[in-house]
Design an enzyme around this catalytic site. Sequence first.
Site, PDB file in Angstrom:
ATOM      1  N   SER A 125      -4.419   8.498  -0.517  1.00 40.20           N
ATOM      2  CA  SER A 125      -3.987   9.718  -1.202  1.00 40.20           C
ATOM      3  C   SER A 125      -2.483   9.881  -1.084  1.00 40.20           C
ATOM      4  O   SER A 125      -1.889   9.534  -0.060  1.00 40.20           O
ATOM      5  CB  SER A 125      -4.670  10.917  -0.545  1.00 40.20           C
ATOM      6  OG  SER A 125      -4.070  12.129  -0.965  1.00 40.20           O
ATOM      7  N   TYR A 149      -6.731  15.878   7.249  1.00 37.64           N
ATOM      8  CA  TYR A 149      -7.235  15.033   6.154  1.00 37.64           C
ATOM      9  C   TYR A 149      -6.227  13.919   5.854  1.00 37.64           C
ATOM     10  O   TYR A 149      -6.585  12.736   5.771  1.00 37.64           O
ATOM     11  CB  TYR A 149      -7.471  15.899   4.910  1.00 37.64           C
ATOM     12  CG  TYR A 149      -7.597  15.103   3.650  1.00 37.64           C
ATOM     13  CD1 TYR A 149      -8.721  14.317   3.414  1.00 37.64           C
ATOM     14  CD2 TYR A 149      -6.588  15.115   2.682  1.00 37.64           C
ATOM     15  CE1 TYR A 149      -8.825  13.565   2.259  1.00 37.64           C
ATOM     16  CE2 TYR A 149      -6.700  14.383   1.522  1.00 37.64           C
ATOM     17  CZ  TYR A 149      -7.812  13.602   1.315  1.00 37.64           C
ATOM     18  OH  TYR A 149      -7.911  12.857   0.177  1.00 37.64           O
ATOM     19  N   LYS A 153      -6.361   9.570   6.203  1.00 37.24           N
ATOM     20  CA  LYS A 153      -6.048   8.600   5.148  1.00 37.24           C
ATOM     21  C   LYS A 153      -4.996   7.601   5.638  1.00 37.24           C
ATOM     22  O   LYS A 153      -5.111   6.395   5.411  1.00 37.24           O
ATOM     23  CB  LYS A 153      -5.555   9.325   3.889  1.00 37.24           C
ATOM     24  CG  LYS A 153      -6.660  10.082   3.157  1.00 37.24           C
ATOM     25  CD  LYS A 153      -7.681   9.131   2.573  1.00 37.24           C
ATOM     26  CE  LYS A 153      -8.885   9.806   1.975  1.00 37.24           C
ATOM     27  NZ  LYS A 153      -9.954   8.881   1.576  1.00 37.24           N
TER      28      LYS A 153
HETATM   29  N1  UFG Z   1      -3.324  25.937  -7.668  1.00 36.91           N
HETATM   30  C1  UFG Z   1      -3.331  27.221  -8.141  1.00 36.91           C
HETATM   31  N2  UFG Z   1      -4.518  27.883  -8.190  1.00 36.91           N
HETATM   32  C2  UFG Z   1      -5.691  27.331  -7.790  1.00 36.91           C
HETATM   33  C3  UFG Z   1      -5.675  26.004  -7.299  1.00 36.91           C
HETATM   34  C4  UFG Z   1      -4.466  25.333  -7.244  1.00 36.91           C
HETATM   35  O1  UFG Z   1      -2.296  27.766  -8.519  1.00 36.91           O
HETATM   36  O2  UFG Z   1      -6.729  27.995  -7.843  1.00 36.91           O
HETATM   37  C5  UFG Z   1      -2.059  25.189  -7.649  1.00 36.91           C
HETATM   38  C6  UFG Z   1      -1.625  24.727  -6.284  1.00 36.91           C
HETATM   39  O3  UFG Z   1      -0.881  25.722  -5.627  1.00 36.91           O
HETATM   40  C7  UFG Z   1      -0.826  23.468  -6.631  1.00 36.91           C
HETATM   41  C8  UFG Z   1      -1.523  22.923  -7.851  1.00 36.91           C
HETATM   42  O4  UFG Z   1      -2.244  24.016  -8.400  1.00 36.91           O
HETATM   43  O5  UFG Z   1       0.486  23.824  -6.988  1.00 36.91           O
HETATM   44  C9  UFG Z   1      -2.493  21.802  -7.564  1.00 36.91           C
HETATM   45  O6  UFG Z   1      -3.413  22.209  -6.555  1.00 36.91           O
HETATM   46  P1  UFG Z   1      -4.711  21.357  -6.227  1.00 36.91           P
HETATM   47  O7  UFG Z   1      -5.449  22.072  -5.149  1.00 36.91           O
HETATM   48  O8  UFG Z   1      -5.437  21.023  -7.477  1.00 36.91           O
HETATM   49  O9  UFG Z   1      -4.118  19.996  -5.694  1.00 36.91           O
HETATM   50  P2  UFG Z   1      -3.196  19.712  -4.434  1.00 36.91           P
HETATM   51  O10 UFG Z   1      -2.008  18.995  -4.955  1.00 36.91           O
HETATM   52  O11 UFG Z   1      -2.968  20.873  -3.592  1.00 36.91           O
HETATM   53  O12 UFG Z   1      -4.207  18.822  -3.635  1.00 36.91           O
HETATM   54  C10 UFG Z   1      -4.097  17.486  -3.664  1.00 36.91           C
HETATM   55  C11 UFG Z   1      -5.454  16.812  -3.441  1.00 36.91           C
HETATM   56  C12 UFG Z   1      -5.860  16.878  -2.004  1.00 36.91           C
HETATM   57  C13 UFG Z   1      -4.714  16.525  -1.119  1.00 36.91           C
HETATM   58  C14 UFG Z   1      -3.582  17.452  -1.365  1.00 36.91           C
HETATM   59  C15 UFG Z   1      -2.462  17.261  -0.398  1.00 36.91           C
HETATM   60  O13 UFG Z   1      -6.453  17.410  -4.238  1.00 36.91           O
HETATM   61  O14 UFG Z   1      -6.917  15.955  -1.801  1.00 36.91           O
HETATM   62  O15 UFG Z   1      -3.155  17.193  -2.683  1.00 36.91           O
HETATM   63  O16 UFG Z   1      -1.380  18.063  -0.707  1.00 36.91           O
HETATM   64  F1  UFG Z   1      -5.010  16.562   0.180  1.00 36.91           F
END
Ligand code: UFG
Length: 338
Positions: A125, A149, A153
């Site tokens: 990841s 997590y 990885k």
């Molecule tokens: N976001 C929102 N509202 C939501 C969900 C997400 O505004 O309900 C925003 C988050 O703040 C972020 C973006 O959308 O800016 C993406 O969020 P995600 O949760 O979809 O993805 P992330 O980048 O946070 O998560 C990913 C992977 C994880 C990993 C993580 C590490 O899904 O497996 O990156 O940062 F661990």
Amino acid sequence: MARVMLTGGAGYIASHTATVLSERGHEIVLLDNFSNAERDVPARLRGLIGREMPVIEADIRDVDAVSAALAAHKVEAVIHFAALKAVGESEADPLLYYDINIIGAIRLLQAMQAQGVARIVFSSSATVYGQPDASPIREDAPTRVQNIYGRTKLVTEDLIRDLARTGKLRAAANLRYFNPVGAHASAVIGETPRGVPNNLMPYITQVATGERPYLNVYGNDYETHDGTGVRDYIHVMDLAEAHALALEHILANDVAVTVNLGTGIGVSVLDLVGAFERATGRRIPLNIAPRRAGDVASYYADPAAAAAIFGWRARRGIDDMCRDAWAWQARRSGVNDL
Ligand code: UFG
């Protein structure tokens, strides 16, 4: 053509990868303990690819069961998807994550070694980069894990690199996924988050069905073009194709590689919502909420290495991702919109 075992084979990314591997003539064996996958995924997959495939219900930590499956099906390579993947849960229960993700990888590698299976592709990841100094991120950027997590990885990547360096593995690919979204164009397989989705795209699609009233936008005061978080969303079918190309490359060349899988394009929360509304004609009500703990403002891949090493590039854009994610969710929720 190779005989390939997919651990976590009924899961989101594995099931999509299975369709591509099968199309390219590989024989697939699915191994899953169904702790976080729907029981009928193998049946749906059989329908999609028009072929039978062995399905073994086993835990990756069960060396005897995995060894027996590797031997029975004359497996030549493993793609290791099986893992837990929720950041919040990993901080709440570290030992659970060390057990399944790290001990699980060790047990799998032991079973492989016992059976002389020395080739592996691993689902890593982009989270291993933590807070990057800058984007686009290259594979030689420092790794700074920020949660348990992410540590699992990185440790598993290191285990695989060590085994490759010492000759215990002949071929290995650590694939660092950015943000996988979307579904197979058939809408027969896709992502099925348990409970309230953590991730942005499944949350958006559930707002679109009316299952949730609005999307919380976690922060609109980041230093990004519109203040909302920027990520590199990648269509799961592009990701699936990358697994096939990476596998074929390491099998042909007996090498160990670590590569990013992303598009190289940074997309904000508001960009994604806008694309989704345009692609589907559905409106997504927004609620601007505080920043989510642990979130990074912006990160996206430099995907040049995957292109140079095994000729892979993401082909699908943000509109395809939105359309396919919506087709899948609409079908599951019984929304007649297609
Ligand atoms: N976001 C929102 N509202 C939501 C969900 C997400 O505004 O309900 C925003 C988050 O703040 C972020 C973006 O959308 O800016 C993406 O969020 P995600 O949760 O979809 O993805 P992330 O980048 O946070 O998560 C990913 C992977 C994880 C990993 C993580 C590490 O899904 O497996 O990156 O940062 F661990």
